[in-house]
Write a protein that holds these residues in place. Structure first.
Motif, mmCIF file in Angstrom:
data_model
loop_
_atom_site.group_PDB
_atom_site.id
_atom_site.type_symbol
_atom_site.label_atom_id
_atom_site.label_comp_id
_atom_site.label_asym_id
_atom_site.label_seq_id
_atom_site.Cartn_x
_atom_site.Cartn_y
_atom_site.Cartn_z
ATOM 1 N N GLY A 15 1.129 -1.355 -0.213
ATOM 2 C CA GLY A 15 -0.297 -0.196 0.054
ATOM 3 C C GLY A 15 0.686 1.054 -0.321
ATOM 4 N N ALA A 16 0.360 1.945 -0.026
ATOM 5 C CA ALA A 16 0.934 3.457 0.208
ATOM 6 C C ALA A 16 0.027 5.088 0.366
ATOM 7 N N VAL A 17 0.792 5.842 0.943
ATOM 8 C CA VAL A 17 0.206 6.736 2.067
ATOM 9 C C VAL A 17 0.175 7.979 1.754
ATOM 10 N N GLN A 18 -0.450 8.233 1.216
ATOM 11 C CA GLN A 18 -1.244 9.891 0.490
ATOM 12 C C GLN A 18 -1.260 10.899 0.592
ATOM 13 N N SER A 19 -0.712 12.492 0.743
ATOM 14 C CA SER A 19 -0.931 13.423 1.395
ATOM 15 C C SER A 19 -2.838 13.971 0.440
ATOM 16 N N PHE A 20 -2.874 15.323 1.431
ATOM 17 C CA PHE A 20 -4.074 15.738 1.164
ATOM 18 C C PHE A 20 -3.935 16.204 -0.021
ATOM 19 N N THR A 21 -1.987 16.701 -1.021
ATOM 20 C CA THR A 21 -2.507 16.767 -2.372
ATOM 21 C C THR A 21 -1.969 15.885 -2.881
ATOM 22 N N GLY A 22 -1.975 14.629 -2.405
ATOM 23 C CA GLY A 22 -2.059 13.520 -3.693
ATOM 24 C C GLY A 22 -0.455 12.843 -4.037
ATOM 25 N N LYS A 23 0.024 13.375 -2.729
ATOM 26 C CA LYS A 23 1.770 13.006 -3.247
ATOM 27 C C LYS A 23 2.224 11.993 -2.026
ATOM 28 N N ILE A 24 2.281 10.839 -3.500
ATOM 29 C CA ILE A 24 2.993 10.190 -1.713
ATOM 30 C C ILE A 24 3.966 9.536 -0.805
ATOM 31 N N LEU A 25 3.760 9.877 0.047
ATOM 32 C CA LEU A 25 4.535 10.362 1.468
ATOM 33 C C LEU A 25 5.010 8.666 1.648
ATOM 34 N N ARG A 26 4.656 7.554 1.409
ATOM 35 C CA ARG A 26 5.797 6.443 1.807
ATOM 36 C C ARG A 26 4.288 5.387 0.969
ATOM 37 N N ARG A 27 5.499 4.259 1.242
ATOM 38 C CA ARG A 27 5.265 2.807 0.504
ATOM 39 C C ARG A 27 5.127 2.117 1.106
ATOM 40 N N PHE A 28 4.304 1.106 1.672
ATOM 41 C CA PHE A 28 5.054 0.194 2.456
ATOM 42 C C PHE A 28 4.600 -1.784 1.887
ATOM 43 N N THR A 29 4.375 -2.286 3.099
ATOM 44 C CA THR A 29 4.021 -3.855 2.649
ATOM 45 C C THR A 29 3.598 -4.091 4.303
ATOM 46 N N GLU A 107 -3.533 10.616 18.139
ATOM 47 C CA GLU A 107 -3.654 11.167 16.517
ATOM 48 C C GLU A 107 -4.434 11.245 16.007
ATOM 49 N N PRO A 108 -5.319 12.067 15.129
ATOM 50 C CA PRO A 108 -6.231 11.758 14.863
ATOM 51 C C PRO A 108 -6.962 10.744 13.949
ATOM 52 N N PRO A 109 -8.434 10.364 14.288
ATOM 53 C CA PRO A 109 -8.378 9.477 14.518
ATOM 54 C C PRO A 109 -8.460 8.959 13.063
ATOM 55 N N ILE A 128 -7.273 10.248 7.168
ATOM 56 C CA ILE A 128 -7.071 10.431 8.303
ATOM 57 C C ILE A 128 -7.512 12.184 7.715
ATOM 58 N N SER A 129 -8.295 12.180 9.613
ATOM 59 C CA SER A 129 -8.414 13.632 8.942
ATOM 60 C C SER A 129 -8.873 14.808 10.245
ATOM 61 N N MET A 130 -8.655 16.142 11.009
ATOM 62 C CA MET A 130 -8.908 16.452 11.815
ATOM 63 C C MET A 130 -9.299 17.896 11.186
ATOM 64 N N PHE A 131 -10.457 17.757 12.305
ATOM 65 C CA PHE A 131 -11.917 19.002 12.253
ATOM 66 C C PHE A 131 -12.271 18.757 10.711
ATOM 67 N N GLY A 132 -12.415 17.704 10.119
ATOM 68 C CA GLY A 132 -13.244 18.109 8.825
ATOM 69 C C GLY A 132 -11.773 17.808 7.748
ATOM 70 N N ARG A 137 -4.718 9.671 3.000
ATOM 71 C CA ARG A 137 -5.055 8.878 2.438
ATOM 72 C C ARG A 137 -4.323 7.487 2.989
ATOM 73 N N VAL A 138 -4.702 6.465 2.909
ATOM 74 C CA VAL A 138 -3.976 5.245 3.126
ATOM 75 C C VAL A 138 -5.135 4.009 2.510
#
Length: 146
Positions: A15-29, A107-109, A128-132, A137-138
């Motif tokens: 999988g991957a973790v993506q910032s709110f702008t769409g940038k891939i932050l991390r890839r994982f197994t 952490e945020p939910p 993952i969001s804070m105050f909406g 994204r994961v």
């Protein structure tokens, strides 16, 4: 797809973790291993996330059960993180939070949808969001191992 059945046995994924702008932050197994405990009437789930290109491994162990009203409940082995969720048709949603470090602020939910694709494959779609406001994204594909 019921959580206690879905997580039973061994699952692997990528999988991957993506910032709110769409940038891939991390890839994982990811590797998950679940075992039913009749004594505790709960599923014990061990998760290991290994981040690709980093020497970063994250592990967590859960005890998960569904209550009489159909709510998915769980806590991690250290009683620091908690999980709650609900069946959504054939799929399910889990919301969990955890402290940033032992005894620290939460952490945020994390809101994670588990969507069945086939009997052996599912998608894990999280946000993952804070105050909406969306923070990340994961996305992960999980496959049941024989």
């Amino acid at each position: 797809m019921v959580p206690e059945q879905f997580f039973l046995g061994r699952l692997t994924g990528v999988g991957a973790v993506q910032s709110f702008t769409g940038k891939i932050l991390r890839r994982f197994t990811v590797e998950m291993s679940g075992e039913w405990s009749e004594e505790h009437r709960a599923l014990h789930l061990d998760e290991t996330y290994t981040y690709i290109g980093r020497d970063d491994v994250f592990q967590r162990s859960w005890a998960i059960h569904t209550d009489e009203q159909g709510f998915i409940l769980g806590h991690d082995a250290l009683q620091a993180a908690r999980m709650r969720g609900r069946q959504r048709g054939q799929d399910f949603r889990i919301v969990f939070d955890r402290p940033r470090h032992p005894g620290g602020p939460m952490e945020p939910p994390h809101i994670i949808d588990f969507v069945e694709i086939t009997q052996t494959t599912a998608m894990m779609i999280g946000r993952i969001s804070m105050f909406g406001f969306p923070l990340a994204r994961v996305h992960a594909a999980l496959t049941r191992q024989a």
